[in-house]
Design an enzyme around this catalytic site. Sequence first.
Site, PDB file in Angstrom:
ATOM      1  N   ASN A  17      30.375  42.432  38.214  1.00  0.00           N
ATOM      2  CA  ASN A  17      31.482  42.800  38.388  1.00  0.00           C
ATOM      3  C   ASN A  17      31.678  44.139  39.400  1.00  0.00           C
ATOM      4  O   ASN A  17      32.534  44.075  40.015  1.00  0.00           O
ATOM      5  CB  ASN A  17      32.192  43.493  36.830  1.00  0.00           C
ATOM      6  CG  ASN A  17      32.302  42.265  36.026  1.00  0.00           C
ATOM      7  OD1 ASN A  17      31.477  41.013  35.944  1.00  0.00           O
ATOM      8  ND2 ASN A  17      33.368  42.193  35.210  1.00  0.00           N
ATOM      9  N   GLU A  61      36.483  48.657  33.633  1.00  0.00           N
ATOM     10  CA  GLU A  61      35.524  49.312  32.578  1.00  0.00           C
ATOM     11  C   GLU A  61      34.027  49.434  32.896  1.00  0.00           C
ATOM     12  O   GLU A  61      33.035  49.149  32.156  1.00  0.00           O
ATOM     13  CB  GLU A  61      35.456  47.722  31.704  1.00  0.00           C
ATOM     14  CG  GLU A  61      36.778  47.629  30.987  1.00  0.00           C
ATOM     15  CD  GLU A  61      36.980  46.327  30.218  1.00  0.00           C
ATOM     16  OE1 GLU A  61      37.529  46.152  28.964  1.00  0.00           O
ATOM     17  OE2 GLU A  61      36.429  45.143  30.805  1.00  0.00           O
ATOM     18  N   SER A  96      36.979  40.289  36.522  1.00  0.00           N
ATOM     19  CA  SER A  96      37.943  41.443  35.764  1.00  0.00           C
ATOM     20  C   SER A  96      38.228  42.504  36.175  1.00  0.00           C
ATOM     21  O   SER A  96      39.233  43.100  36.471  1.00  0.00           O
ATOM     22  CB  SER A  96      38.013  41.268  34.164  1.00  0.00           C
ATOM     23  OG  SER A  96      36.527  41.662  34.085  1.00  0.00           O
ATOM     24  N   LYS A 129      25.378  38.947  27.777  1.00  0.00           N
ATOM     25  CA  LYS A 129      27.000  38.830  28.485  1.00  0.00           C
ATOM     26  C   LYS A 129      26.888  40.027  29.521  1.00  0.00           C
ATOM     27  O   LYS A 129      27.309  40.166  30.524  1.00  0.00           O
ATOM     28  CB  LYS A 129      28.116  38.746  27.550  1.00  0.00           C
ATOM     29  CG  LYS A 129      29.466  38.855  28.151  1.00  0.00           C
ATOM     30  CD  LYS A 129      30.153  37.576  28.531  1.00  0.00           C
ATOM     31  CE  LYS A 129      31.371  37.696  29.243  1.00  0.00           C
ATOM     32  NZ  LYS A 129      32.503  37.895  28.673  1.00  0.00           N
TER      33      LYS A 129
HETATM   34  O1  PAF Z   1      34.342  39.881  33.740  1.00  0.00           O
HETATM   35  C1  PAF Z   1      34.463  38.926  34.344  1.00  0.00           C
HETATM   36  O2  PAF Z   1      35.428  38.801  35.180  1.00  0.00           O
HETATM   37  C2  PAF Z   1      33.704  37.739  33.989  1.00  0.00           C
HETATM   38  O3  PAF Z   1      33.062  38.075  32.539  1.00  0.00           O
HETATM   39  C3  PAF Z   1      32.447  37.300  34.889  1.00  0.00           C
HETATM   40  C4  PAF Z   1      31.239  37.215  34.180  1.00  0.00           C
HETATM   41  C5  PAF Z   1      32.570  38.114  35.967  1.00  0.00           C
HETATM   42  C6  PAF Z   1      32.753  35.867  35.438  1.00  0.00           C
HETATM   43  O4  PAF Z   1      33.958  35.767  35.991  1.00  0.00           O
END
Ligand code: PAF
Length: 288
Positions: free
Chosen positions: A183, A256, A244, A175
């Site tokens: 991101n 983050e 995010s 992940k």
């Molecule tokens: O951090 C996020 O927004 C999600 O985990 C990701 C992988 C970019 C998918 O929208």
Amino acid sequence: MSNVYILGSGAMGCLWASYLSQYHNVSFIKRRAIGEQYEFTYQPNNKLIRCMCYDAKTLSRPINRLILATKAYDALDALKPITHLLAEHTEIVLLQNGLGSQQEIVKHFPHLTIYACSSTEGAYKPDEHTLVHAGHGLNKIGALTQSANFQSLQSWIPNQFILWQDSIEAILWQKFMINCAINPLTVIYQCANGQLLKNSDYHQHLKKICVEIDIITTAKGYQLTSAYELARKVCEVTAENFSSMLQDARNHRHTEIEYMTGYLLKESARLKLECPNNQTLYSAIQQA
Ligand code: PAF
């Protein structure tokens, strides 16, 4: 019914409150709260969830079960004021994105029963009292400390909400690879995830970032699908979504990045490997 505490009342904290309040007395631990109630509506069912709120000073009972649902950069600091309420048998589930915060917590509290969760749930809060469960996903959970085990976890989190993993580290890393790839680039280009595939310049940049992520992944001994393949699939499925990190940046919140590219760079330095493209990306995000 036992007591379950949740630190962090963002979308993930509320989602776990909605799951566990069917089985336990669920309370939020907030910075300042004197026995007040916190209510929100779970959508799409329109179900009202009502929980108590306490702060570290008003809590005197030991905490046996805790969901830590803060941002990665707040995670360790959020635990410090309640340290005196944590004991060896205290079970903590960490929900943080990225990597590094889990390691900081385990280093600080090696004697506690700690689990980490890697989630694909989609949830957001359009306002303080509404939770929208936009996409049902999986909560893969595994042990981070010796005393953590599936049997103990099952005694308070019903099986329907979790997928036990014997080796959570590889799941978290996978992940993490996706987050490192997608991101920061979405912040640099101020774009939705899908644009990283559609725009050829962004796409080339994504590929360069992914090559370096793969080098570190291999050096760590993981045999995983390439970062580009993982990221490509997520960009396709979440094409219209804003990551995010982009949402945090747009709302002038902390990002983050330290727990994504920052952690990747720490690992690359430890392994004496170069990651020039990720280094440039990291510096650019810090200056953004
Ligand atoms: O951090 C996020 O927004 C999600 O985990 C990701 C992988 C970019 C998918 O929208």
